[in-house]
Design an enzyme around this catalytic site. Structure first.
Site, PDB file in Angstrom:
ATOM      1  CG  HIS A   1      32.746 -52.469  -7.470  1.00 17.85           C
ATOM      2  ND1 HIS A   1      33.042 -51.439  -6.603  1.00 17.85           N
ATOM      3  CD2 HIS A   1      33.586 -53.495  -7.132  1.00 17.85           C
ATOM      4  CE1 HIS A   1      34.006 -51.816  -5.784  1.00 17.85           C
ATOM      5  NE2 HIS A   1      34.360 -53.052  -6.091  1.00 17.85           N
TER       6      HIS A   1
ATOM      7  CG  HIS B   1      35.046 -58.768  -1.664  1.00 21.12           C
ATOM      8  ND1 HIS B   1      35.189 -58.322  -0.371  1.00 21.12           N
ATOM      9  CD2 HIS B   1      35.362 -57.711  -2.472  1.00 21.12           C
ATOM     10  CE1 HIS B   1      35.581 -57.050  -0.388  1.00 21.12           C
ATOM     11  NE2 HIS B   1      35.685 -56.667  -1.651  1.00 21.12           N
TER      12      HIS B   1
ATOM     13  CG  HIS C   1      37.755 -53.756  -9.162  1.00 21.96           C
ATOM     14  ND1 HIS C   1      38.925 -54.052  -8.510  1.00 21.96           N
ATOM     15  CD2 HIS C   1      36.834 -53.583  -8.187  1.00 21.96           C
ATOM     16  CE1 HIS C   1      38.726 -54.072  -7.198  1.00 21.96           C
ATOM     17  NE2 HIS C   1      37.452 -53.783  -6.976  1.00 21.96           N
TER      18      HIS C   1
ATOM     19  CG  ASP D   1      31.931 -54.630  -3.200  1.00 21.93           C
ATOM     20  OD1 ASP D   1      30.698 -54.592  -3.044  1.00 21.93           O
ATOM     21  OD2 ASP D   1      32.685 -53.686  -2.911  1.00 21.93           O
TER      22      ASP D   1
END
Length: 213
Positions: free
Chosen positions: A61, A156, A65, A10
């Protein structure tokens, strides 16, 4: 059909990290799904395209964010979803199939927005908190303890915690994780491949149950 797990990564693309993550995956013949932030895809288009051209999956995503994502109203949620979808499509030529909310936080307005965008919501089954802990051993232990087929692992490349030596912790965790998967005879695959396997298995089961006895 061998057992498999889906590695998801991510918050990228991140110039300092993503390319090196791709190198590690290539060295092990592994595939992963990268949940990318729309504005970062626009900022680093070559990295985003590299994810796709090197055989991995790119997913949505959100556009910015925002940590307040779950507090947005229906228009704000839809805007974050659609702008990221458009950005990823324009840069890579790929239409994402999956969405993960920032920090996994969501609200009732998300499902209608995903339905309109033809996206499927994905969470995870195991995470190493690698944005918090810089200990590769601790992160790896959280990911591998009790690991089994069909798990969805969260790592991540963006916002990665740093090891004592200053390296992004994913770069120390990922090689060890891939070795552990090999030892456990678990294939690291994309979410799309995992879904296709699930559909195929269900179809085979249905065919078998409907066969004459």
């Amino acid at each position: 059909m061998s057992a498999a797990v889906a590695i998801t990564i991510d918050d990228g693309p991140e110039p300092e990290v993503t390319g090196r993550v791709l190198d590690v995956l290539d060295e092990h013949g592994a595939r992963a799904t990268f949940f990318c932030i729309g504005e970062r895809v626009e900022r680093h288009p070559a990295l985003a395209r590299s994810i796709v051209t090197r055989g991995h999956e790119i997913a949505n995503h959100s556009y910015r964010h925002r940590m307040s994502f779950s507090l947005l109203g229906p228009r704000g949620v839809a805007r974050e979803v659609v702008r990221a979808q458009e950005a990823i499509g324009a840069v890579t030529g790929e239409v994402p199939r999956f969405f993960r909310a920032p920090a996994g936080l969501r609200n009732p307005f998300l499902e209608p927005a995903l339905t309109r965008a033809n996206l499927q919501l994905v969470s995870w089954t195991r995470r190493g908190f690698d944005t918090v802990y810089g200990s590769a051993g601790r992160v790896l232990g959280s990911l591998t303890r009790g690991l089994q087929g069909d798990d969805i692992l969260l790592l991540h490349d963006g916002h990665a915690a740093r090891t004592p030596s200053g390296a992004p912790v994913i770069l120390e965790v990922l090689p060890a994780l891939l070795r552990a998967l090999t030892q456990a005879r678990l294939a690291p695959i994309t979410l799309r491949a995992a879904l296709d396997r699930s559909v195929a298995a269900s179809a085979s089961l249905s065919a078998a149950s409907g066969a004459p006895r």
